[in-house]
Scaffold this active site. Structure first.
Site, PDB file in Angstrom:
ATOM      1  N   ASN A  90       0.831  -1.208   0.000  1.00 38.49           N
ATOM      2  CA  ASN A  90       0.000   0.000   0.000  1.00 38.49           C
ATOM      3  C   ASN A  90       0.862   1.253   0.000  1.00 38.49           C
ATOM      4  O   ASN A  90       1.903   1.296   0.651  1.00 38.49           O
ATOM      5  CB  ASN A  90      -0.920   0.006   1.220  1.00 38.49           C
ATOM      6  CG  ASN A  90      -1.861  -1.176   1.212  1.00 38.49           C
ATOM      7  OD1 ASN A  90      -2.039  -1.810   0.172  1.00 38.49           O
ATOM      8  ND2 ASN A  90      -2.454  -1.482   2.344  1.00 38.49           N
ATOM      9  N   HIS A 107       5.990  -0.549  -2.609  1.00 43.38           N
ATOM     10  CA  HIS A 107       5.486   0.100  -3.833  1.00 43.38           C
ATOM     11  C   HIS A 107       5.519   1.628  -3.743  1.00 43.38           C
ATOM     12  O   HIS A 107       4.869   2.309  -4.527  1.00 43.38           O
ATOM     13  CB  HIS A 107       4.059  -0.385  -4.135  1.00 43.38           C
ATOM     14  CG  HIS A 107       4.017  -1.802  -4.637  1.00 43.38           C
ATOM     15  ND1 HIS A 107       2.847  -2.498  -4.808  1.00 43.38           N
ATOM     16  CD2 HIS A 107       5.007  -2.648  -5.031  1.00 43.38           C
ATOM     17  CE1 HIS A 107       3.127  -3.724  -5.256  1.00 43.38           C
ATOM     18  NE2 HIS A 107       4.422  -3.837  -5.394  1.00 43.38           N
ATOM     19  N   CYS A 115      12.392  13.771  -7.566  1.00 37.46           N
ATOM     20  CA  CYS A 115      12.892  14.528  -8.699  1.00 37.46           C
ATOM     21  C   CYS A 115      13.350  13.562  -9.795  1.00 37.46           C
ATOM     22  O   CYS A 115      13.872  12.484  -9.510  1.00 37.46           O
ATOM     23  CB  CYS A 115      14.059  15.329  -8.144  1.00 37.46           C
ATOM     24  SG  CYS A 115      15.113  16.089  -9.326  1.00 37.46           S
ATOM     25  N   SER A 173      -4.701  -9.602  -3.270  1.00 33.18           N
ATOM     26  CA  SER A 173      -5.247 -10.584  -4.213  1.00 33.18           C
ATOM     27  C   SER A 173      -4.169 -11.520  -4.747  1.00 33.18           C
ATOM     28  O   SER A 173      -4.476 -12.495  -5.423  1.00 33.18           O
ATOM     29  CB  SER A 173      -5.911  -9.854  -5.383  1.00 33.18           C
ATOM     30  OG  SER A 173      -4.946  -9.095  -6.086  1.00 33.18           O
ATOM     31  N   ASN A 197      -8.031 -12.816   4.471  1.00 31.46           N
ATOM     32  CA  ASN A 197      -8.577 -12.102   3.317  1.00 31.46           C
ATOM     33  C   ASN A 197     -10.077 -12.383   3.198  1.00 31.46           C
ATOM     34  O   ASN A 197     -10.591 -13.326   3.793  1.00 31.46           O
ATOM     35  CB  ASN A 197      -7.860 -12.592   2.044  1.00 31.46           C
ATOM     36  CG  ASN A 197      -7.813 -11.553   0.948  1.00 31.46           C
ATOM     37  OD1 ASN A 197      -7.514 -10.391   1.195  1.00 31.46           O
ATOM     38  ND2 ASN A 197      -8.113 -11.951  -0.272  1.00 31.46           N
TER      39      ASN A 197
HETATM   40  N1  APR Z   1     -10.722  -7.181   4.438  1.00 27.52           N
HETATM   41  C1  APR Z   1      -9.876  -8.127   3.932  1.00 27.52           C
HETATM   42  N2  APR Z   1      -9.655  -8.284   2.610  1.00 27.52           N
HETATM   43  C2  APR Z   1     -10.297  -7.457   1.768  1.00 27.52           C
HETATM   44  C3  APR Z   1     -11.190  -6.440   2.220  1.00 27.52           C
HETATM   45  C4  APR Z   1     -11.393  -6.326   3.622  1.00 27.52           C
HETATM   46  N3  APR Z   1     -12.217  -5.440   4.148  1.00 27.52           N
HETATM   47  N4  APR Z   1     -11.677  -5.801   1.134  1.00 27.52           N
HETATM   48  C5  APR Z   1     -11.112  -6.360   0.059  1.00 27.52           C
HETATM   49  N5  APR Z   1     -10.286  -7.362   0.431  1.00 27.52           N
HETATM   50  C6  APR Z   1      -9.426  -8.213  -0.405  1.00 27.52           C
HETATM   51  C7  APR Z   1     -10.011  -8.548  -1.757  1.00 27.52           C
HETATM   52  O1  APR Z   1     -10.833  -9.696  -1.665  1.00 27.52           O
HETATM   53  C8  APR Z   1      -8.750  -8.779  -2.596  1.00 27.52           C
HETATM   54  O2  APR Z   1      -8.326 -10.124  -2.518  1.00 27.52           O
HETATM   55  O3  APR Z   1      -8.241  -7.483  -0.672  1.00 27.52           O
HETATM   56  C9  APR Z   1      -7.704  -7.882  -1.928  1.00 27.52           C
HETATM   57  C10 APR Z   1      -7.369  -6.622  -2.706  1.00 27.52           C
HETATM   58  O4  APR Z   1      -6.724  -6.969  -3.895  1.00 27.52           O
HETATM   59  P1  APR Z   1      -6.192  -5.894  -4.946  1.00 27.52           P
HETATM   60  O5  APR Z   1      -7.229  -4.870  -5.210  1.00 27.52           O
HETATM   61  O6  APR Z   1      -5.642  -6.628  -6.095  1.00 27.52           O
HETATM   62  O7  APR Z   1      -5.018  -5.132  -4.127  1.00 27.52           O
HETATM   63  P2  APR Z   1      -3.509  -5.571  -3.908  1.00 27.52           P
HETATM   64  O8  APR Z   1      -3.380  -7.045  -3.810  1.00 27.52           O
HETATM   65  O9  APR Z   1      -2.997  -4.752  -2.783  1.00 27.52           O
HETATM   66  O10 APR Z   1      -2.833  -5.085  -5.244  1.00 27.52           O
HETATM   67  C11 APR Z   1      -1.441  -5.264  -5.398  1.00 27.52           C
HETATM   68  O11 APR Z   1      -1.498  -4.033  -7.420  1.00 27.52           O
HETATM   69  O12 APR Z   1      -1.917  -2.328  -8.921  1.00 27.52           O
HETATM   70  C12 APR Z   1      -1.179  -2.753  -7.912  1.00 27.52           C
HETATM   71  O13 APR Z   1       0.455  -1.454  -6.981  1.00 27.52           O
HETATM   72  C13 APR Z   1      -0.878  -1.849  -6.776  1.00 27.52           C
HETATM   73  O14 APR Z   1      -0.004  -2.469  -4.606  1.00 27.52           O
HETATM   74  C14 APR Z   1      -1.003  -2.758  -5.582  1.00 27.52           C
HETATM   75  C15 APR Z   1      -0.848  -4.133  -6.179  1.00 27.52           C
END
Ligand code: APR
Length: 225
Positions: A90, A107, A115, A173, A197
């Protein structure tokens, strides 16, 4: 020998703080084409669009507060001290604001800009990104790792994964590498691997899946660790 813990968090841990995830319905990548706002090529072809995208996210971050899951990870760090490492994908500052100190923002960070002239000119930024570097006048960019770029502190991360006894990944995810491969590295080093998750993540290398909202399952899990 004490137990070493590595935690990996993703957008799901901040969802209940009001920050949209990327790939859920209504997520950021549904409204903004990734290629245009999160790649070096996108920045080259339309820097204004990219800068505006991050300016808006920076503004929205002002209204977000850490939730119970972020606070629970602070307790975990207090308990384990130097045997604790939090790696987050995050770019919000909610872990740091909650009080975690041993954090790697692999990230990048929304509240920093840098810069294009010198890697060393990195600035704290809570408002819109300044047009020019205050040090040397060169153009600036968000301090964010885009697709195609190498995440920060990979050496330190790999060393910690090779030594950990417990690895938990929360609210991610598992769609984006290298972070998606961390559970495999931890597992191959002999760690117990836990996923917290909303949905189960396919691909194996997970010993335990705890289903639920981060704000509910993380505090309970932390109490048991
Ligand atoms: N509690 C627990 N899990 C949750 C909740 C919640 N309240 N809400 C959503 N989720 C889960 C979803 O089910 C999903 O599996 O969080 C996950 C979010 O997945 P993504 O949107 O793909 O986010 P992330 O895995 O952090 O993405 C990775 O992708 O684009 C890039 O750089 C960006 O750091 C990011 C990376």
């Amino acid at each position: 020998m004490s137990k070493k813990i590595v935690i990996l968090t993703g957008a799901g841990i901040s969802a209940e703080s009001g920050i949209p995830t990327f790939r859920d319905s209504g997520g950021l990548w549904e409204n903004e084409p990734v290629q245009l706002v999160a790649t070096p090529e996108g920045f080259e072809s339309d820097p204004e669009r990219v800068i505006n995208f991050y300016n808006k996210r920076r503004e929205a971050l002002k209204n977000a507060e850490p939730n119970a899951a972020h606070h629970a990870l602070v307790q975990l760090e207090e308990k384990f001290g130097d045997d604790f490492l939090l790696i987050t994908q995050n770019v919000d500052d909610l872990h740091q604001r909650a009080g975690n100190k041993r954090v790697i923002a692999m990230h990048g960070e929304l509240l920093k800009v840098r810069c294009l002239g010198s890697q060393e000119h990195v600035f704290h930024c809570t408002e819109d990104q300044p047009e020019k570097c205050p040090e040397c006048g060169a153009k600036m960019r968000p301090h964010i790792v885009w697709f195609g770029e190498i995440p920060f502190e990979m050496d330190r991360i790999q060393k910690a994964l090779a030594k950990c006894d417990l690895f938990a990944y929360i609210g991610t995810s598992g769609a984006v590498y290298p972070a998606a491969g961390f559970r495999q590295l931890a597992k191959l080093s002999g760690a117990h691997v836990v996923c917290l998750n909303l949905e189960e993540i396919s691909g194996g290398y997970t010993d335990e899946f705890i289903k639920g909202k981060a704000s509910e399952v993380v505090p309970k899990w932390v109490e048991e660790v």
